[in-house]
Design a protein around this motif. Structure first.
Motif, mmCIF file in Angstrom:
data_model
loop_
_atom_site.group_PDB
_atom_site.id
_atom_site.type_symbol
_atom_site.label_atom_id
_atom_site.label_comp_id
_atom_site.label_asym_id
_atom_site.label_seq_id
_atom_site.Cartn_x
_atom_site.Cartn_y
_atom_site.Cartn_z
ATOM 1 N N TYR A 191 2.180 14.885 2.527
ATOM 2 C CA TYR A 191 1.977 13.442 2.579
ATOM 3 C C TYR A 191 1.141 13.052 3.796
ATOM 4 C CZ TYR A 191 3.734 8.738 3.974
ATOM 5 O OH TYR A 191 3.889 7.437 4.409
ATOM 6 N N HIS A 229 -2.730 8.681 1.564
ATOM 7 C CA HIS A 229 -1.924 8.274 2.718
ATOM 8 C C HIS A 229 -2.812 8.007 3.925
ATOM 9 C CE1 HIS A 229 0.673 9.303 6.316
ATOM 10 N NE2 HIS A 229 1.191 8.186 5.852
ATOM 11 N N ILE A 262 8.677 2.012 8.460
ATOM 12 C CA ILE A 262 8.395 2.665 7.183
ATOM 13 C C ILE A 262 9.527 3.657 6.967
ATOM 14 C CG2 ILE A 262 6.843 4.226 5.944
ATOM 15 C CD1 ILE A 262 4.590 3.074 7.770
ATOM 16 N N GLY A 311 10.733 6.523 4.230
ATOM 17 C CA GLY A 311 10.348 7.290 3.053
ATOM 18 C C GLY A 311 11.299 8.438 2.803
ATOM 19 N N LEU A 367 9.124 5.085 -0.874
ATOM 20 C CA LEU A 367 8.533 4.576 0.367
ATOM 21 C C LEU A 367 8.765 3.079 0.397
ATOM 22 C CD1 LEU A 367 5.116 6.449 0.359
ATOM 23 C CD2 LEU A 367 6.853 6.636 2.146
ATOM 24 N N VAL A 419 -3.949 4.542 3.993
ATOM 25 C CA VAL A 419 -2.924 3.615 4.472
ATOM 26 C C VAL A 419 -2.819 3.689 5.996
ATOM 27 C CG1 VAL A 419 -0.495 2.950 4.365
ATOM 28 C CG2 VAL A 419 -1.659 3.713 2.288
ATOM 29 N N ARG A 425 0.820 -1.216 0.000
ATOM 30 C CA ARG A 425 0.000 0.000 0.000
ATOM 31 C C ARG A 425 0.853 1.265 0.000
ATOM 32 N NH1 ARG A 425 -5.582 -0.773 3.119
ATOM 33 N NH2 ARG A 425 -5.949 -2.978 2.667
ATOM 34 N N LEU A 426 1.933 1.259 0.762
ATOM 35 C CA LEU A 426 2.784 2.454 0.815
ATOM 36 C C LEU A 426 3.534 2.679 -0.494
ATOM 37 C CD1 LEU A 426 3.935 2.096 4.458
ATOM 38 C CD2 LEU A 426 2.985 4.185 3.462
ATOM 39 N N ARG A 427 4.106 1.631 -1.057
ATOM 40 C CA ARG A 427 4.846 1.793 -2.315
ATOM 41 C C ARG A 427 3.937 2.319 -3.424
ATOM 42 N NH1 ARG A 427 7.355 -2.585 -0.023
ATOM 43 N NH2 ARG A 427 5.975 -4.077 -1.038
#
Length: 101
Positions: free
Chosen positions: A72, A78, A59, A61, A42, A81, A28-30
């Protein structure tokens, strides 16, 4: 450039579930790279040392600048997430640092 690092502990004690949660958080972050302005990269990293004092995952980033980190933080993609991570982490376990690199 700013490196944003956030640490969490997972709520689940099941090894397979923990691995799946970390993988999903990373996926989800990528997916936010290229969606949120100023986000360079990320990624998510699982803790390698089995020590209860350590966090379970980090995490990491990289951002153009502090303004990009601030954007962000409140960006709707975001926030989605964040909502997911809230379902897998222990309450009150977030730690973060932002450093210039």
């Amino acid at each position: 450039m700013i490196r944003h690092i956030v640490l969490f502990q997972l709520a689940s004690a099941d090894p397979a579930e923990r691995e799946a949660h970390i993988a999903e958080a990373g996926r989800r972050l990528r997916a936010l790279v290229g969606v949120i302005p100023g986000v360079r990269s990320l990624d998510v990293h699982a803790n390698a040392l089995d020590d209860e004092r350590n966090s379970d995952f980090a995490i990491v980033g990289d951002f153009d600048d502090l303004a990009a980190v601030e954007g962000y933080a409140v960006h709707p993609a975001h926030v989605e997430v964040i909502d997911y991570i809230a379902t897998i982490r222990k309450d009150g376990t977030r730690a973060a640092i932002d450093v210039e690199v």
